[in-house]
Design a protein around this motif. Structure first.
Motif, PDB file in Angstrom:
ATOM      1  N   GLU A   1      11.879   0.045   0.484  1.00  0.00           N
ATOM      2  CA  GLU A   1      13.058   0.915   0.088  1.00  0.00           C
ATOM      3  C   GLU A   1      12.475   2.285  -0.561  1.00  0.00           C
ATOM      4  N   VAL A   2      11.250   2.397  -0.687  1.00  0.00           N
ATOM      5  CA  VAL A   2      10.713   3.717  -1.220  1.00  0.00           C
ATOM      6  C   VAL A   2       9.893   4.346   0.000  1.00  0.00           C
ATOM      7  N   VAL A   3       9.878   4.113   1.153  1.00  0.00           N
ATOM      8  CA  VAL A   3       9.242   4.634   2.215  1.00  0.00           C
ATOM      9  C   VAL A   3      10.039   6.118   2.496  1.00  0.00           C
ATOM     10  N   GLY A   4       9.247   7.169   2.471  1.00  0.00           N
ATOM     11  CA  GLY A   4       9.566   8.317   2.724  1.00  0.00           C
ATOM     12  C   GLY A   4      10.340   9.009   1.532  1.00  0.00           C
ATOM     13  N   GLN A   5      10.370   8.570   0.344  1.00  0.00           N
ATOM     14  CA  GLN A   5      10.733   8.947  -0.963  1.00  0.00           C
ATOM     15  C   GLN A   5       9.582   9.525  -1.837  1.00  0.00           C
ATOM     16  N   THR A   6       9.945  10.616  -2.262  1.00  0.00           N
ATOM     17  CA  THR A   6       8.876  11.122  -3.250  1.00  0.00           C
ATOM     18  C   THR A   6       8.672  10.262  -4.400  1.00  0.00           C
TER      19      THR A   6
ATOM     20  N   ALA B   1       4.289   6.831   3.223  1.00  0.00           N
ATOM     21  CA  ALA B   1       4.467   6.765   4.654  1.00  0.00           C
ATOM     22  C   ALA B   1       4.679   5.562   5.281  1.00  0.00           C
ATOM     23  N   SER B   2       4.199   4.468   4.448  1.00  0.00           N
ATOM     24  CA  SER B   2       4.395   3.099   4.881  1.00  0.00           C
ATOM     25  C   SER B   2       4.332   2.017   3.766  1.00  0.00           C
ATOM     26  N   ALA B   3       5.124   0.909   3.879  1.00  0.00           N
ATOM     27  CA  ALA B   3       5.133  -0.225   2.860  1.00  0.00           C
ATOM     28  C   ALA B   3       4.063  -1.090   3.248  1.00  0.00           C
ATOM     29  N   ASP B   4       3.682  -0.988   4.427  1.00  0.00           N
ATOM     30  CA  ASP B   4       2.706  -2.143   4.890  1.00  0.00           C
ATOM     31  C   ASP B   4       1.408  -2.196   4.630  1.00  0.00           C
ATOM     32  N   LYS B   5       0.698  -0.840   4.491  1.00  0.00           N
ATOM     33  CA  LYS B   5      -0.768  -0.715   4.382  1.00  0.00           C
ATOM     34  C   LYS B   5      -0.780   0.163   3.178  1.00  0.00           C
ATOM     35  N   VAL B   6      -1.999   0.173   2.406  1.00  0.00           N
ATOM     36  CA  VAL B   6      -2.532   0.995   1.200  1.00  0.00           C
ATOM     37  C   VAL B   6      -3.702   1.422   1.499  1.00  0.00           C
ATOM     38  N   LEU B   7      -4.320   2.350   0.794  1.00  0.00           N
ATOM     39  CA  LEU B   7      -5.795   2.727   0.841  1.00  0.00           C
ATOM     40  C   LEU B   7      -6.119   2.148  -0.700  1.00  0.00           C
TER      41      LEU B   7
END
Length: 153
Positions: free
Chosen positions: A58-63, A79-85
């Protein structure tokens, strides 16, 4: 009894006991500081695990506000809700899935918790040794005062 158990502290002169006590106080101070550092590190990993919960489709693309430290946040866009650093230390980051990142954080928290338990036991033992040296010093000091009083009489 650690350092104090390896030699008979009852036969040591007061000056040597005083030096030993100072050294033990420094060791204790260092161990307590190390324990506090481990506690802070575990808290940071816990905070990071909590931040992962906010990463949803739901927060992908939001600030969003991205936590850089426990008190510094910067604006960013997810940018993506699938992967994080994931920061793995010394400036290295690894891309992980949300589940992988959560598992990494959990393992780190568990590892730090184990180290904290061992360190806490070490601190308790060192404090007992310090108390033993302090008690012997007080007894020797009292004996010196009694001897001085007896010499005056």
């Amino acid at each position: 009894m650690g350092d104090a158990g390896q030699m008979n502290i009852g036969t040591m002169p007061l000056e040597q006991l005083s030096m030993m006590r100072e050294q033990m106080q420094e060791e204790n101070k260092f161990l307590v500081q190390s324990y506090q550092n481990l506690t802070l590190a575990a808290k940071r990993f816990g905070d990071s695990r909590e931040a992962l919960k906010a990463v949803t489709p739901e927060v992908v693309g939001q600030t969003i506000m991205v936590p850089m430290t426990s008190s510094l946040y910067v604006k960013g866009t997810l940018a993506s809700a699938d992967k994080v650093l994931v920061d793995v230390g010394t400036g290295y980051y690894v891309e992980k899935s949300l589940e992988g990142a959560d598992d990494y954080m959990k393992r780190k928290i568990d590892y730090l918790g184990d180290n904290m338990q061992r360190l806490e036991a070490n601190i308790v033992e060192k404090r007992k040794n310090l108390e033993a040296v302090t008690t012997v010093m007080q007894m020797k000091h009292a004996q010196q005062q009694q001897a001085a009083a007896a010499a005056k009489a």
